[in-house]
Design an enzyme around this catalytic site. Sequence first.
Site, PDB file in Angstrom:
ATOM      1  N   ASP A 131       0.844  -1.190   0.000  1.00  0.00           N
ATOM      2  CA  ASP A 131       0.000   0.000   0.000  1.00  0.00           C
ATOM      3  C   ASP A 131       0.887   1.251   0.000  1.00  0.00           C
ATOM      4  OD1 ASP A 131      -1.878   2.103   0.664  1.00  0.00           O
ATOM      5  OD2 ASP A 131      -3.237   0.506   1.278  1.00  0.00           O
ATOM      6  N   SER A 180      -6.917   4.329  -1.377  1.00  0.00           N
ATOM      7  CA  SER A 180      -6.762   2.878  -1.343  1.00  0.00           C
ATOM      8  C   SER A 180      -8.060   2.143  -1.646  1.00  0.00           C
ATOM      9  CB  SER A 180      -6.234   2.433   0.029  1.00  0.00           C
ATOM     10  OG  SER A 180      -4.909   2.877   0.217  1.00  0.00           O
ATOM     11  N   THR A 241      -7.949  -1.471   1.602  1.00  0.00           N
ATOM     12  CA  THR A 241      -7.416  -2.478   0.681  1.00  0.00           C
ATOM     13  C   THR A 241      -7.954  -3.878   0.962  1.00  0.00           C
ATOM     14  OG1 THR A 241      -5.430  -1.145   0.334  1.00  0.00           O
ATOM     15  CG2 THR A 241      -5.308  -3.468  -0.280  1.00  0.00           C
ATOM     16  N   GLU A 379      -1.472  -7.803   1.896  1.00  0.00           N
ATOM     17  CA  GLU A 379      -1.140  -6.378   1.900  1.00  0.00           C
ATOM     18  C   GLU A 379      -0.099  -6.065   2.962  1.00  0.00           C
ATOM     19  OE1 GLU A 379      -3.254  -2.002   2.528  1.00  0.00           O
ATOM     20  OE2 GLU A 379      -3.812  -3.701   3.793  1.00  0.00           O
ATOM     21  N   ASP A 384       2.051   2.522   3.590  1.00  0.00           N
ATOM     22  CA  ASP A 384       1.249   3.716   3.327  1.00  0.00           C
ATOM     23  C   ASP A 384       1.074   4.579   4.568  1.00  0.00           C
ATOM     24  OD1 ASP A 384      -0.920   5.221   1.666  1.00  0.00           O
ATOM     25  OD2 ASP A 384      -1.970   4.622   3.486  1.00  0.00           O
ATOM     26  N   ASP A 427      -1.050  -0.003  -4.742  1.00  0.00           N
ATOM     27  CA  ASP A 427      -2.382   0.457  -5.131  1.00  0.00           C
ATOM     28  C   ASP A 427      -2.333   1.897  -5.637  1.00  0.00           C
ATOM     29  OD1 ASP A 427      -1.668   1.280  -2.591  1.00  0.00           O
ATOM     30  OD2 ASP A 427      -3.667   1.062  -1.732  1.00  0.00           O
ATOM     31  N   HIS A 428      -1.393   2.658  -5.111  1.00  0.00           N
ATOM     32  CA  HIS A 428      -1.200   4.053  -5.513  1.00  0.00           C
ATOM     33  C   HIS A 428       0.204   4.456  -5.096  1.00  0.00           C
ATOM     34  CE1 HIS A 428      -1.472   5.160  -1.297  1.00  0.00           C
ATOM     35  NE2 HIS A 428      -2.574   4.428  -1.219  1.00  0.00           N
TER      36      HIS A 428
END
Length: 586
Positions: A131, A180, A241, A379, A384, A427-428
């Site tokens: 993440d 997310s 997520t 994950e 993140d 995811d980003h």
Amino acid sequence: MIKPIAAATLIALLSACPTLAQTIYPIDRAAVLAGARFDFKIEFSDRVDPSKLKVTVNGEDHAVAFGQPGTFVEREDGKDQSALVLRGVTLNRPGEVKVEASDGVRSRSVAWTVYDTGPRKAKNVILFIGDGLSPAHRVAARLLSKGIAEGKSLGKLAIDDMPHMALVATAGSDSIITDSANAASAYATGHKTAVNAMGVYADRTANPFDDPRVETITSLAKRRRGMAIGIVTNTEVEDATPAAMVAHTRRRAAYDQIVEQFFAARPDVLMGGGAANFLPQAAPGSKRKDDVDYVARFRDAGYAVATTKTELEALNARSDTRQLLGLFAPGNMDGALDRKFLRGGGVKKFPDQPDLTEQVQAALNVLSKNEAGFFLMVESGMIDKYAHLMDMERAVYDTIMLDNAVALARKWARARGDDTLILVLADHNHPNSLVGTINDDMSTTPNVPLRERVGVYEKAGFPNYPTPDAEGYPARVDVSRRLAIFSASLPDHYETFRPKLDNPNEPTVKDDDPGTFKPNEKYKDVPGVVLRFGNLPAMMGASVHSGEDVILTATGPGSERVHGSMDNTDVFRVMAEALGLAAAGQ
């Protein structure tokens, strides 16, 4: 200044244009897996006469095309706006689809692509999501865990040493910057959606749970192939997520209801933090708003329950463990740097938390008992959380942990003859960059402000972290020549240029003005500190996501589709094709 006559003409022209045409879900250019279930909805801008409605699919009346008539809502949410809704429809024939909707005055059309998958290639799919994992995190993890000499790395990360690679675009349906929820939802469903939404198209209604749904890969794998499902994270399991793998809501913060949806979906393995929303409101530490005990419900449904690493090891050793719920912290679990070295964060209160690798090993043992195969999402979610807090050392250590989990899974897959598609991506992105090193050796250059100790170009040299242990972690991060990783998105904060050795970084605290933040004065008197005026609005107390493409690497059957430039919805299609999930697939 617009002249009066010109303004009047402009207003007349605008009023004559169909600016309030119908909204159709799924949206234009949606790619629909043949046989996957989805909700079809048309939102009209005002109240319409149902006798004048005409909705066709490739020229055929929608009721015939979908095998059921739509439900007409004359006044949606009690307003003068109508809607047409069909729940749980499918399209089984691959090809181009044109949907046209007219209310007798205005009309709108969208185009979809319905695609097949062909025969199944992979028995299992493991989707690893770091993440917020940025390229800077990857490079830093490689430098710390493998080392570098004379410009060449002394080893490769498992996440990078894979035969197929692509850049993946991450924008959502409403913004170039994703969160997310809609990012993971794109992977789980193959459809775009809006920020904070997952498993749905975010519509205009007030109810966050009645939006048009799209089927997730976990539902498809279970429904069409009888596969086992696993969801593993080190954040709260209700967080965006992991929740996006099963949930349908446009409000990612609806943790109580997401737990209910987890119980309804019954994944075979569910592990992470977030115990507070599983416990009835009367229980100590609970965050639920009702009296339902979901730990007890899962246990009554046949799940083995682990709350510590020790309990997880015991359940993992049992041959009869086929359904597993692991909840190892009330909120997010602690990252690798705190658990293994610093003992900060929540470690003192919850010292017996498993590592992500131990969670993955247990998940593989349980899920592989299903002869039909499994889908597993793993994950490393605290990357993140730490990136938001500009806590770069903790984010990098959790990237190393992710790499260890991937290495474990790849070794497991090789031993089985490589029947498993393994994907690794973010995811980003976060706007983090590795710009050099920070020379903190006061003995050689005393009284030089830390800002002047940031070494760039040839002055960066190489960091001097100690030799990593067998898991790839250096024992110290407070060395004299550290990696300089900075964020491009900043709240006002005190920059210390140093790792936080007590607890995760807290760059800001709430200001007296509600909804705003100010620099945390905890760091105000750190030697060499610099007050950084941010580039974010005052209501943002942390760094934010960025819109760059993320890196996807893959190996195993079906991974050959990973190449070049892709969209995040294409990741779903790679997995669906590997598993042959379409209606015509074998």
